[in-house]
Design an enzyme around this catalytic site. Structure first.
Site, PDB file in Angstrom:
ATOM      1  N   LYS A  70       0.847  -1.191   0.000  1.00 43.75           N
ATOM      2  CA  LYS A  70       0.000   0.000   0.000  1.00 43.75           C
ATOM      3  C   LYS A  70       0.883   1.242   0.000  1.00 43.75           C
ATOM      4  O   LYS A  70       1.816   1.354   0.796  1.00 43.75           O
ATOM      5  CB  LYS A  70      -0.915  -0.013   1.219  1.00 43.75           C
ATOM      6  CG  LYS A  70      -2.006   1.047   1.192  1.00 43.75           C
ATOM      7  CD  LYS A  70      -3.004   0.847   2.318  1.00 43.75           C
ATOM      8  CE  LYS A  70      -4.126   1.870   2.249  1.00 43.75           C
ATOM      9  NZ  LYS A  70      -5.132   1.672   3.319  1.00 43.75           N
TER      10      LYS A  70
ATOM     11  N   GLU B 124     -19.019  -6.033  10.617  1.00 51.46           N
ATOM     12  CA  GLU B 124     -19.908  -5.240  11.474  1.00 51.46           C
ATOM     13  C   GLU B 124     -20.916  -6.104  12.234  1.00 51.46           C
ATOM     14  O   GLU B 124     -21.200  -5.857  13.408  1.00 51.46           O
ATOM     15  CB  GLU B 124     -20.635  -4.191  10.635  1.00 51.46           C
ATOM     16  CG  GLU B 124     -19.740  -3.094  10.095  1.00 51.46           C
ATOM     17  CD  GLU B 124     -19.083  -3.448   8.776  1.00 51.46           C
ATOM     18  OE1 GLU B 124     -18.331  -2.614   8.240  1.00 51.46           O
ATOM     19  OE2 GLU B 124     -19.323  -4.577   8.270  1.00 51.46           O
TER      20      GLU B 124
ATOM     21  N   ARG C 148     -25.218  -2.621   7.995  1.00 47.14           N
ATOM     22  CA  ARG C 148     -24.869  -3.990   7.627  1.00 47.14           C
ATOM     23  C   ARG C 148     -25.087  -4.963   8.790  1.00 47.14           C
ATOM     24  O   ARG C 148     -25.055  -6.174   8.606  1.00 47.14           O
ATOM     25  CB  ARG C 148     -23.411  -4.048   7.170  1.00 47.14           C
ATOM     26  CG  ARG C 148     -23.030  -2.955   6.192  1.00 47.14           C
ATOM     27  CD  ARG C 148     -21.617  -3.082   5.682  1.00 47.14           C
ATOM     28  NE  ARG C 148     -21.567  -4.007   4.559  1.00 47.14           N
ATOM     29  CZ  ARG C 148     -20.453  -4.530   4.078  1.00 47.14           C
ATOM     30  NH1 ARG C 148     -19.297  -4.263   4.661  1.00 47.14           N
ATOM     31  NH2 ARG C 148     -20.491  -5.339   3.054  1.00 47.14           N
TER      32      ARG C 148
END
Length: 646
Positions: free
Chosen positions: A292, A383, A411
């Protein structure tokens, strides 16, 4: 589209790319130069205009290789989340418009179907790519066409349960589908969990994987020659070796052919690998290793900080070019008020624990994780698990504060209802980014939480107008023996002086901010600060407006509303959430049930029945009429209509 965006000059190869067809016209040996130019262009744009950064830099080679090896847009390319799709946007006809990315009226920061035929699926929430791609692949099979379907998913998104549901279904269907696992060992914050450790083990087994690739090619050749007995024998030996020895046996067990791990930054080798993979059939998982922030040293060194940048920076050094704010003059962020308060509460009460779903920095729960690592938990991009995990903690006498963005808590709604509220467990839902969230757009706006939480039995639903109220509401929630939801927005709070300690607020008790005789504003949450400004502006016109802060929409303050409707025939409710089922609806429902509506005109201001696009929070508030200008206009219109009627 914004007209004031400065131009940025692409490199000579990138300047020729108007669509992926132009990439496929290049030789594979030209791809490294295109990658260098694409990476430079992303740095050039984001250093001036801001945006998600590290993830897109990390997949430059993968993006170029995919568009070179696959016939997009006929072949369907599905990105997960979309933080990493900047290179994809630039290469698919949006290079000139890219400086408008995430700006009001400009390009979306995420793939969006209405924006381009190359954006095959709208994203913004994690772990959706495999399920969506499988649906596309099945539709292709039903139609009898032959295009390829590719899902690109990060190792962080792979921790989400939905990703495994998609893998499980896809592997059992034997449908032609490629899943590219972009393994950079981090999402927004460092990844957690057993899968993260498993992938780290895979990435360390390079020599075995090189040998494995040669063995698999040998078996492929054996299965293509000789008689049926030899082919069956080769297949059985191959399956046995895979089961016993393959580092990717987890994915093989799901029914995928595992390939990798491969270097995600060797664009020539990656392009040729993808070219070979495209010719294969069935479900395949290609495991790529990337970094990244690749190619920008500051982003590689601090991947959390450089996930996204909102202010200009020097594209060579990474040093911020924003005008420094004098010490002590910058208001704290709402999320930091929450993070600091939670640590104070945890120091006073051993039952307090914190839970988040892959967002310790975004919610500031990371502060508690640093100071009290045994009492603050990041469960990954999961979640639903976070909510049910919190419910389990609550059954054993703990007091979990579950910090999740409002839009992401959607969610986990079944867990909120079935596992927390139904059992009346004392879980505190701390809903960050409530209301419009700004440049991230409709996938990230916390527009629905007032409506969806108000419908849940046993749930207390509250919102602070300022940071003192947020601290006191968190303390109040700790004292409550049942589920409690608190919403607060993104960005800077008021900067008010805070008193030491906490004070409990009687549940269901609002407050009067100011008195007035001509009309009444009834506000919910931080949007009430706009009403304060509106009242001052109306004062200059000789209009005396009262202002009431609900604090709670469930239970709602009957005494406060009795005063409002007893003294005023003009009432305007204001909220930063959808009007349908929101705070204004709660006020009107109460007034109707109480028989207090007769002779009173009520105007409800809030988000309309459409998805709001991206822009700054103030731009979006003004667009939908809940900024100070809109509130003043609504008041003048209400009073003016009454005068005309008279």
């Amino acid at each position: 589209m914004p007209q004031d965006a400065p131009t940025h000059t692409p490199g000579p190869l990138l300047a020729q790319i108007e669509s992926p067809a132009d990439i496929r016209a290049l030789s594979v040996e030209q791809l490294p130069q295109l990658c260098d130019e694409l990476r430079d262009f992303i740095v050039d744009i984001v250093s001036v205009h801001g945006g998600h950064f590290g993830a897109s830099l990390g997949v430059v080679e993968l993006t170029v290789a995919l568009h070179w090896a696959y016939d997009t847009p006929s072949d369907q390319l599905v990105w997960d989340v979309g933080h990493q799709a900047y290179g994809h946007k630039i290469l698919t006809g949006r290079r000139e418009a890219f400086p408008t990315n995430r700006k009001y009226g400009g390009l979306s920061g995420f793939p969006k179907r209405s924006e381009s035929e190359y954006d095959t699926f709208g994203v913004g929430h994690a772990s959706t790519s495999i399920s969506a791609a499988l649906g596309m692949a099945k539709a292709r099979d039903l139609k009898g066409t032959d295009q390829k379907v590719v899902a690109v998913i990060g190792d962080g998104s792979m921790t989400g349960g939905l990703a495994f549901e998609g893998l499980n279904n896809a592997g059992a269907t034997d449908s032609d589908l490629l899943v590219v696992l972009n393994d950079n060992r981090i999402s927004i914050d460092p990844n957690v969990g057993a899968l993260h450790e498993y992938l780290a083990t895979l990435s360390a087994s390079g020599k075995w994987n090189a040998l494995k690739g040669e063995v698999w090619e040998l078996f492929d050749k054996l299965k293509g020659v000789g008689g049926g007995h030899l082919q069956r024998l080769a297949a059985r030996v191959e399956d046995g070796l895979k089961a016993a020895l393959t580092p990717g046996m987890l994915f093989e067990a799901f029914g995928f052919r595992y390939i990798g791990p491969v270097d995600g930054h060797d664009v020539v080798a990656l392009a040729r690998q993808l070219q070979r993979v495209r010719k294969l059939g069935g479900p395949i998982l290609l495991h790529t290793l990337t970094v990244k922030g690749k190619g920008f040293a500051p982003a590689e060194a601090d991947q959390v900080k450089w996930h996204a940048q909102s202010s200009p920076f020097d594209k060579l050094t990474g040093k911020s070019l924003a005008t420094p704010t004098p010490a002590g003059t910058k208001p704290p962020k709402w999320q930091d008020v929450f993070g600091d308060a939670l640590i104070e509460l945890a120091e006073q009460d051993d039952r307090v624990v914190g839970v988040t779903a892959a967002m310790p920095s975004g919610t500031s729960l990371g502060k508690m994780m640093a100071e009290m690592p045994d009492r603050a938990f990041d469960v990954g991009i999961a979640e639903m698990h976070a909510v049910v995990f919190a419910a389990g903690l609550a059954t054993q006498g703990m007091r979990p504060f579950c910090a999740i963005y409002s839009t992401f808590l959607q969610r986990a709604y079944d867990g909120v209802v079935h596992d927390v509220a139904l059992q009346d467990l004392p879980v505190v839902f701390c809903m960050d980014r409530a209301g419009v969230a700004g440049a991230d757009g409709p996938t990230h706006h916390g527009a629905l939480d007032v409506s969806y939480m108000r419908a849940v039995q046993n749930m207390v639903v509250a919102a602070p107008m300022d940071e003192q109220d947020l601290r006191d509401l968190l303390y109040t929630a700790l004292q409550h023996d049942g589920p409690f939801a608190v919403r607060y927005p993104r960005g800077a709070a008021t900067g008010m002086a805070l008193r030491d300690g906490f004070e409990a607020i009687p549940i269901g008790k609002g407050r009067k901010i100011r008195d007035g005789a001509d009309l009444a504003f009834v506000t919910y949450g931080s949007i009430g600060q706009y009403a304060v400004e509106a009242c001052e502006r109306l004062d200059a016109d000789g209009v005396r407006a009262a202002h009431y802060d609900l604090r709670f929409v469930k239970p709602i303050d009957a005494a406060l509303l009795t005063e409002v409707f007893g003294r005023h025939t003009h009432v305007i409710t204001v909220e930063d959430g959808v009007r349908d089922g929101g705070a204004g609806s709660a006020v009107v429902e109460w007034a109707s049930d109480a028989g207090a509506l007769d002779g009173t005109r009520v105007v409800r201001l809030g988000l309309p029945d459409r998805f709001i696009e991206h822009g700054s929070q103030r731009q979006l508030h003004d667009e939908v009429g809940i900024g100070p200008d809109g509130i003043v206009r609504a008041a003048r219109a209400l009073l003016g209509a009454e005068a005309e009627a008279a």
